[in-house]
Design a protein around this motif. Sequence first.
Motif, PDB file in Angstrom:
ATOM      1  N   CYS A 130       0.817  -1.219   0.000  1.00 16.55           N
ATOM      2  CA  CYS A 130       0.000   0.000   0.000  1.00 16.55           C
ATOM      3  C   CYS A 130       0.849   1.266   0.000  1.00 16.55           C
ATOM      4  O   CYS A 130       0.522   2.247  -0.688  1.00 16.55           O
ATOM      5  CB  CYS A 130      -0.960  -0.015   1.178  1.00 16.55           C
ATOM      6  SG  CYS A 130      -0.169  -0.203   2.787  1.00 16.55           S
ATOM      7  N   VAL A 131       1.952   1.293   0.763  1.00 11.79           N
ATOM      8  CA  VAL A 131       2.774   2.501   0.827  1.00 11.79           C
ATOM      9  C   VAL A 131       3.428   2.769  -0.521  1.00 11.79           C
ATOM     10  O   VAL A 131       3.414   3.903  -1.022  1.00 11.79           O
ATOM     11  CB  VAL A 131       3.840   2.376   1.938  1.00 11.79           C
ATOM     12  CG1 VAL A 131       4.789   3.573   1.924  1.00 11.79           C
ATOM     13  CG2 VAL A 131       3.167   2.247   3.297  1.00 11.79           C
ATOM     14  N   ALA A 167       4.601  14.357  -0.088  1.00  9.57           N
ATOM     15  CA  ALA A 167       5.333  13.567   0.907  1.00  9.57           C
ATOM     16  C   ALA A 167       4.646  13.630   2.271  1.00  9.57           C
ATOM     17  O   ALA A 167       4.528  12.607   2.972  1.00  9.57           O
ATOM     18  CB  ALA A 167       6.778  14.073   1.018  1.00  9.57           C
ATOM     19  N   VAL A 168       4.165  14.817   2.647  1.00  9.84           N
ATOM     20  CA  VAL A 168       3.480  14.959   3.942  1.00  9.84           C
ATOM     21  C   VAL A 168       2.192  14.145   3.950  1.00  9.84           C
ATOM     22  O   VAL A 168       1.872  13.468   4.945  1.00  9.84           O
ATOM     23  CB  VAL A 168       3.193  16.443   4.240  1.00  9.84           C
ATOM     24  CG1 VAL A 168       2.220  16.590   5.404  1.00  9.84           C
ATOM     25  CG2 VAL A 168       4.490  17.182   4.558  1.00  9.84           C
ATOM     26  N   ALA A 169       1.442  14.186   2.873  1.00  9.02           N
ATOM     27  CA  ALA A 169       0.200  13.403   2.795  1.00  9.02           C
ATOM     28  C   ALA A 169       0.501  11.922   2.931  1.00  9.02           C
ATOM     29  O   ALA A 169      -0.253  11.176   3.592  1.00  9.02           O
ATOM     30  CB  ALA A 169      -0.516  13.686   1.480  1.00  9.02           C
ATOM     31  N   THR A 170       1.587  11.453   2.326  1.00  5.40           N
ATOM     32  CA  THR A 170       1.954  10.039   2.448  1.00  5.40           C
ATOM     33  C   THR A 170       2.306   9.704   3.900  1.00  5.40           C
ATOM     34  O   THR A 170       1.934   8.635   4.406  1.00  5.40           O
ATOM     35  CB  THR A 170       3.142   9.710   1.528  1.00  5.40           C
ATOM     36  OG1 THR A 170       2.858  10.164   0.216  1.00  5.40           O
ATOM     37  CG2 THR A 170       3.398   8.206   1.519  1.00  5.40           C
ATOM     38  N   GLU A 203      10.055  -1.158   4.432  1.00 11.22           N
ATOM     39  CA  GLU A 203      11.175  -0.556   3.694  1.00 11.22           C
ATOM     40  C   GLU A 203      10.761   0.751   3.035  1.00 11.22           C
ATOM     41  O   GLU A 203      11.490   1.753   3.090  1.00 11.22           O
ATOM     42  CB  GLU A 203      11.685  -1.545   2.636  1.00 11.22           C
ATOM     43  CG  GLU A 203      12.924  -1.053   1.909  1.00 11.22           C
ATOM     44  CD  GLU A 203      13.454  -2.080   0.912  1.00 11.22           C
ATOM     45  OE1 GLU A 203      14.219  -1.690   0.028  1.00 11.22           O
ATOM     46  OE2 GLU A 203      13.076  -3.273   1.035  1.00 11.22           O
ATOM     47  N   ASP A 204       9.564   0.781   2.444  1.00 13.35           N
ATOM     48  CA  ASP A 204       9.091   1.994   1.774  1.00 13.35           C
ATOM     49  C   ASP A 204       8.800   3.096   2.795  1.00 13.35           C
ATOM     50  O   ASP A 204       9.134   4.266   2.576  1.00 13.35           O
ATOM     51  CB  ASP A 204       7.828   1.687   0.962  1.00 13.35           C
ATOM     52  CG  ASP A 204       8.082   0.656  -0.117  1.00 13.35           C
ATOM     53  OD1 ASP A 204       9.106   0.768  -0.812  1.00 13.35           O
ATOM     54  OD2 ASP A 204       7.261  -0.266  -0.259  1.00 13.35           O
ATOM     55  N   ALA A 205       8.157   2.726   3.913  1.00 13.98           N
ATOM     56  CA  ALA A 205       7.823   3.716   4.933  1.00 13.98           C
ATOM     57  C   ALA A 205       9.081   4.307   5.557  1.00 13.98           C
ATOM     58  O   ALA A 205       9.184   5.527   5.752  1.00 13.98           O
ATOM     59  CB  ALA A 205       6.949   3.078   6.013  1.00 13.98           C
ATOM     60  N   PHE A 206      10.056   3.450   5.850  1.00  9.75           N
ATOM     61  CA  PHE A 206      11.276   3.927   6.490  1.00  9.75           C
ATOM     62  C   PHE A 206      12.086   4.802   5.541  1.00  9.75           C
ATOM     63  O   PHE A 206      12.755   5.750   5.968  1.00  9.75           O
ATOM     64  CB  PHE A 206      12.124   2.755   6.966  1.00  9.75           C
ATOM     65  CG  PHE A 206      11.442   1.884   7.999  1.00  9.75           C
ATOM     66  CD1 PHE A 206      10.263   2.283   8.606  1.00  9.75           C
ATOM     67  CD2 PHE A 206      11.987   0.649   8.362  1.00  9.75           C
ATOM     68  CE1 PHE A 206       9.632   1.481   9.539  1.00  9.75           C
ATOM     69  CE2 PHE A 206      11.368  -0.146   9.307  1.00  9.75           C
ATOM     70  CZ  PHE A 206      10.177   0.260   9.891  1.00  9.75           C
ATOM     71  N   ALA A 207      12.023   4.489   4.262  1.00  9.08           N
ATOM     72  CA  ALA A 207      12.754   5.315   3.285  1.00  9.08           C
ATOM     73  C   ALA A 207      12.213   6.740   3.265  1.00  9.08           C
ATOM     74  O   ALA A 207      12.977   7.709   3.190  1.00  9.08           O
ATOM     75  CB  ALA A 207      12.639   4.679   1.892  1.00  9.08           C
TER      76      ALA A 207
END
Length: 990
Positions: A130-131, A167-170, A203-207
């Motif tokens: 999803c991310v 980026a903030v919305a994500t 991995e995507d969230a931490f990036a």
Amino acid sequence: MAESGIQVTSIGEVEQLVKRLYLPGTPWEITGIQETLQRLQRSPEGWQLADTLLGRDDDKVRFFGALTFTVKLNSDWESLEPDSVQSLLYRLVSWLIRLVSRSEGPLVVKKICSTLAVFFLRFPSSWERCVRHVLCSLYKGDAIPLSSLDQYPATPTLVRALNKPQAVATLWFISTLVEDVGKTDLNNIRHQKFHEKMLINTEDAFALMGYAFTSYEDQGSGPQFAQEAMKCFQAWVFYSHRAYLDSDITLDALKSLTQPAIRFLAYEDLYPVTAELFTDVLSNYSKFLRPEDLGTLSSVLGSAWAQERFELIKSGDFGFESVQFGRFLLAFGDATVQDLARNPNDPGTQQLIGMMHGLLTCDGYAVAEDEICASALEFWSTFVEFMVDSLFAEGEGKAPWIEPARENILQAIQECWAKIKMPPQEVGASWDSESRVGFNDFRKDVADLLQAAYPLLGIEIFERFITLALQSLKTKAWEDTEATLFCLNALSDCVSDDAAEDEILGTLFGSSVFSQLSEATANIPAKTRQTSVNMLGHYAPFFERHTEYLPAALTFLFRSVEAPALARPASRSIFSLCSSCRKTLTGELGAFLEQYSRFLTTAKGDTKEKVLGAIASIIQAMPSEEAKAQPVQRILEFVESDVHACISSLGKHELDVIKEPAITALRCLTSIGKGLQTLDDMPIELDSEADRSTFWDEGFGESIQIRIVRLVDRVVEALGQDGDVIEAGCSVYRAGFTETVPGPFVFPPAVTTRFLLRSRINTPRLEVVLTTACALVNSHSTESSPRVDQEAAALLKHVSGFIHTIGDPEHEPDIAQNCVDFLARLLPRYVDVILGMEPKPSLEEMFFFALKCLTVREPLPKRSAASFWSSFVVLHDLPEPLQSTVDGIMQHLGPLLAEALMTNIGGGSARSELDILADPLKKLVFRQPRARAWLETALFNERFPSQKVDAGEKRVFLQKVMTLRGAKATNQIVKDFWLACRGTNFAYAS
């Protein structure tokens, strides 16, 4: 038309209804609008409605559109076909992209992010990455197919290509997602998959979070991106704790973000959110932090930046950021308390410990002005707790760090002592109630700290406070005196009868303390006098050992009791001292009676009770019953005078004005009765003259008993319509129930019974009367006590009348509980009284009433009924024909009892009642041969309350219960079966 029936024919009307929700209106108008809008949201057209409203101009209407998607997802998600699921996902992601591109405000964007999180919870397998999908779609500018995710740049490259709003919305979406997953019940096996799907997205969230951290430091971008990344990081940290506990999942990659996050403490824009993050992590999940993270935090707290903030709060700056820093510092102290205690010579430790001390010495009064000292006190309580545990663990050996840590505790206590000093009267009067309560709670917490630290500090802390007290008395520093005496009061329970401690105490009690505090001309604060008065009661055991200090103490107390502000605490201390030192004070009885005569001119109700109880305790220590009679009569004269004045006022004053002194008179009698009770630790010589004495049964002694009874009767007859009067009258009779030797308040059972039989169904506080009847029977229920068959029979008939009048226990649950409780108290000794009751229909009615009480919703009647049946079903080896009668009753009522129990255990009761209900079940199985047949019939009866267990599960339950034959493990079997009947996510284990 009623608002609840609002008819809507166009989307414009829906929009107007949404706007009206934000305008003033009557409650029924608002309710009607809400009901109409909710009906529209849940309608088949709800999906289209959500789409349309999201395109409107008003942000409140757009928010409602996003909310409508959430409502539809929660209500209709199971009816969606696979193609519709994918279509809905693309619509939601497209709306997110459109809203962000239009510079939509946080209200609506966060709501659509929340809706996307709900989508994930409903269809985790349909949106595993999803991310990545949100990132790629924002990058593309439209919702992309899930199958094309790998065609886009790697996530580290992708996040750098997004603009800041994207980026903030994500980050908002990721934060909401991880928080919502963390709220799910992961004990449910169906929810375990969420951990697996979240791992795919780490991995995507931490990036994205890592990029937010570096971009702020490297590129100097605005603070919002980094602030939201910090909040997202915090959400992930606490989710990682949950994931570790539930599934042993460690998100080690997340820890790589900790060091960059720590650096944000130094940035003014990011300090608040960063300090909040690490305060929470240190307080609730310190294991997340690696040793190097704790080392970095320690260095930060030792820096000039931290010292500057520390000095601000120490000087009395309790603004938001200062208090936040103080809590961050204390959270670090709590998380590293063991290291701080064990490494006293480390320079960093010394600096941190110094700061912990400093937080106890900030300017201002505790809580009312100083907002951090209460939290600092919690740290030192944790420090003490660790020290006590370590001291016992060390055994005979003593580690070198123990003594420096002990010195730190002594210093902290000295700092607390300074903080608990009472403010000047004008300052305290200006505080609001919250500040006053907070300050007093702080003092109580300091008292707890002293008690906890005593095993470490021993006689040294005691000696320090005695020295402080003597110094402050000498200089007449009354606030210091009060604080010191308060601390000594806190230590009173810790002090033993050790000769060294007594010697130190003697230096205080043998000083001029009482004469100084008694000086009427001295400008001594009332609180100082009050604390000193309380102290004497706290140290009653000391005065019992050292009676040479008693005269000065009691003189001081009787002077104090004449002052209205001190009367209550002084009377309590008088009672405590006289009760403890009664044998020593018998020679001063006349002086006490004279003191009470003078005291009557200013005496209030509760102070009268205590002082009369104190005098009565001295009378109890007189050498013979005959010697007690005259002084008992003398103190009864005081009460008689009050009763006479009260009754004489009937008709002249309002009832409320008269009843208070009447109740006080009865409570004084109760206090006298309790004072005359034999002490529990006094040996009872069964062959002694006092034990055989009939003094109180005849002649002068009997006349005193009659006098007491008449006093009670006189008040109750005049004011018996008041429940407080009834309760106070019952208390007088109960005062003698615990006695094993004759006495003025040990009335013949017939006298007490006569009083109780005057009650009627409409008597105020009837439950208190019934409780007194229970206590009377209970006091004659042992084999060594005389039987009271006639009184028990009379009371039983009386209670059966109440049962007949009530009919259904739910009509009067409190009375019903006490009626059944009385039946239970008659067992087993007076079972013949129960079975011999006439007429027999009343006996039958009582048994059926006890069965009804088992099935009512009210817990108290059910508890009493369970106790009654537990006692009744095990009756055995009774003489005939009693045993045959009991067996016959069980043959008749056994099936009904089994059905009542199974109705409860089958889901009809509250979980908290199961242990109570298991008891009669265990007794039934153990004692009654036909229990299995009765229980089987009840389980398979059509009236069994649950359809969620099948026949096999019922048989398994029955077999387990019968096999255990009343063993303790039955309780767990009952709970498991109840859960299965209620319907849970756990299958009933066979």
